[in-house]
Design a protein around this motif. Structure first.
Motif, short mmCIF file in Angstrom:
data_model
loop_
_atom_site.label_atom_id
_atom_site.label_comp_id
_atom_site.label_asym_id
_atom_site.label_seq_id
_atom_site.Cartn_x
_atom_site.Cartn_y
_atom_site.Cartn_z
N LYS A 192 -16.61 -9.80 15.03
CA LYS A 192 -15.06 -9.77 14.25
C LYS A 192 -13.97 -9.80 15.16
O LYS A 192 -14.20 -9.22 16.18
CB LYS A 192 -15.32 -8.50 13.67
N THR A 194 -10.43 -9.15 15.85
CA THR A 194 -9.26 -8.03 15.74
C THR A 194 -7.87 -8.35 15.74
O THR A 194 -7.62 -9.04 16.94
CB THR A 194 -9.79 -6.75 16.71
N LYS A 199 1.09 -3.50 8.44
CA LYS A 199 0.93 -2.55 7.49
C LYS A 199 1.98 -2.85 6.47
O LYS A 199 1.91 -2.30 5.48
CB LYS A 199 1.32 -1.01 8.22
N ASP A 323 -15.85 -13.27 7.76
CA ASP A 323 -14.84 -12.35 6.81
C ASP A 323 -13.57 -13.49 6.85
O ASP A 323 -13.01 -13.75 6.05
CB ASP A 323 -14.34 -11.15 6.99
N GLU A 344 -9.19 -8.29 0.41
CA GLU A 344 -9.27 -6.92 -0.19
C GLU A 344 -10.58 -6.39 -0.52
O GLU A 344 -11.02 -5.40 -0.35
CB GLU A 344 -8.32 -6.61 -1.15
N SER A 345 -11.34 -7.58 -0.97
CA SER A 345 -12.77 -7.33 -1.74
C SER A 345 -13.58 -7.05 -0.38
O SER A 345 -14.49 -6.49 -0.51
CB SER A 345 -13.28 -8.31 -2.35
N LEU A 346 -13.47 -7.73 0.90
CA LEU A 346 -14.15 -7.65 2.00
C LEU A 346 -13.47 -6.43 2.92
O LEU A 346 -14.13 -6.35 4.12
CB LEU A 346 -14.14 -8.94 2.79
N ASN A 347 -12.70 -5.65 2.40
CA ASN A 347 -12.21 -4.42 3.32
C ASN A 347 -11.53 -5.01 4.72
O ASN A 347 -11.70 -4.42 5.57
CB ASN A 347 -13.19 -3.49 3.40
N ARG A 348 -10.64 -6.27 4.64
CA ARG A 348 -9.91 -6.75 5.83
C ARG A 348 -8.69 -6.57 5.43
O ARG A 348 -8.01 -7.73 5.42
CB ARG A 348 -10.62 -8.04 6.32
N ASN A 349 -8.34 -5.39 5.09
CA ASN A 349 -6.70 -5.30 4.83
C ASN A 349 -5.74 -5.83 6.05
O ASN A 349 -4.71 -6.12 5.45
CB ASN A 349 -6.37 -3.72 4.60
N GLU A 350 -6.28 -5.72 7.03
CA GLU A 350 -5.40 -6.25 8.22
C GLU A 350 -5.16 -7.80 8.10
O GLU A 350 -4.14 -8.32 8.74
CB GLU A 350 -5.93 -5.96 9.52
#
Length: 377
Positions: A192, A194, A199, A323, A344-350
């Motif tokens: 991953k 980063t 925000k 992702d 959003e579906s993959l929970n990668r909001n950043e």
């Protein structure tokens, strides 16, 4: 004058169809079809019922929308592009997006030589290839920019068929990109990447106020006139390319970037453009699309498949964040909106803001790559 040829009546009907398509797109079924496809279907039905003019008895209003309103719609949408903000997306996202854009071009060219769509589509094949390159790099803005330059919008049935195929492939690719991380992670362990969490997502109101409207109308008229002058002096440079470039350049000026309402103006102009496309769809012409439709679907599906294989291969050898690769690929094929849904579906909001930003990069690149492919073919 027959009342259905009255331009005020026709304009009112076109505006009503845009309104109805936007409302219908909010329903469960309509959401699957998209407002863009719905407005084409609605006006096509009316045209074939002889309630508005069709291709065989087109009125001057239609030509006016093609010549003036649609290019201005593209110009206004490009006023949203802030190239400086792309640095916030981070090098990995930008590099992967550029890889994806190259993969789109190679996918289109590879599919062209395997499927040979020109045997069925004739001299419109290379234009369609350019349109698909544009839309699978940046979205419908680029798709329509290529179409306008070559007057492809007057091929009503074929244009509508190409949009329908594009919608099908975009939906399929959403499913594929959602599955990519789950399928590939057990086979090729990812790492991953980063990024600094973003925000705050720019979400300024797009409400059109009087001051912004005056500036936007002036900028649109001036840019259109200047592009037309350049076209007369340098006819080898496509008019829409000059207008697009002016839009991107102006978008980098802080005062202009803060003007509200450019997206609303742009989207509404393009929906009216699509409404006229629907009016050009006569049933007899649509029924002749049987073999053409199959060829379009095969050509498009193979091109997107090649794009995906190249993204997985090159992305896996570089960053191998499945992702991120899935989100970037969706930003290419489906645009930033669907890329946000994937993030959003993959929970990668950043990655939500970076997805928006690389989507604007696609808007900037798509038209150029589309014309490049047309030139190659």
């Amino acid at each position: 004058m027959n009342f259905i040829e009255n331009p005020i009546y026709v304009l009112a009907i076109l505006c009503l169809m845009v309104l109805l398509s936007m409302q219908a797109a909010k329903t469960k079924l309509g959401g699957k079809l998209s407002a863009a496809l719905l407005v084409i279907v609605f006006t096509a039905v009316l045209a074939n019922l002889s309630l508005i003019p069709s291709a065989s008895n087109a009125i001057a209003l239609y030509d006016g929308i093609f010549k003036y309103l649609a290019p201005l719609g593209i110009f206004y949408l490009l006023l949203e592009i802030n190239l400086q903000s792309l640095k916030k997306a981070g090098a990995p996202m930008i590099i992967l997006f550029l890889i994806g854009s190259l993969a789109t071009v190679l996918g289109i060219l590879g599919s062209w030589y395997l499927v040979s769509p020109q045997n069925v589509l004739g001299d419109k094949g290379d234009i369609i290839a350019g349109m698909l390159t544009g839309t699978y790099t940046g979205g419908s803005v680029n798709f329509n920019a290529i179409a306008l330059e070559y007057d492809f919008q007057k091929e009503g049935a074929l244009y509508a068929g190409t949009i329908a195929v594009d919608n099908v492939m975009t939906t399929i690719w959403i499913i594929v990109t959602l599955a990519i991380p789950a399928l590939l992670r057990p086979l090729w362990k990812d790492k991953k990447v980063t990024l600094k969490a973003q925000k705050e997502v720019a979400n300024a109101s797009d409400a059109l106020n009087l001051a912004s409207m005056m500036w936007l109308f002036f900028l649109g008229a001036a840019a259109f006139y200047l592009s037309d002058l350049i076209k007369q002096v340098l006819p080898q440079i496509p008019f829409i390319l000059t207008l697009s470039t002016l839009g991107i350049v102006l978008a980098q000026i802080p005062y202009i970037a803060k003007l509200s309402g450019s997206r609303s103006l742009g989207m509404y102009s393009l929906y009216l453009f699509l409404a006229v496309i629907g009016a050009y769809c006569e049933i007899d012409a649509v029924l002749e699309l049987k073999d053409t439709g199959i060829t379009l679907l095969l050509f498009t599906a193979l091109a997107v498949f090649f794009h995906g294989i190249l993204m997985i291969g090159i992305g896996g050898l570089t960053y191998r964040d499945w992702d991120m690769i899935a989100i970037v690929s969706q930003a290419n094929v489906g645009g930033s909106t669907s890329a946000i849904a994937i993030a959003e579906s993959l929970n990668r909001n950043e990655l939500v803001l970076p997805a928006i930003l690389v989507g604007t990069l696609g808007n900037a690149l798509g038209t150029y790559l589309g014309f490049l492919v047309v030139g190659i073919l």
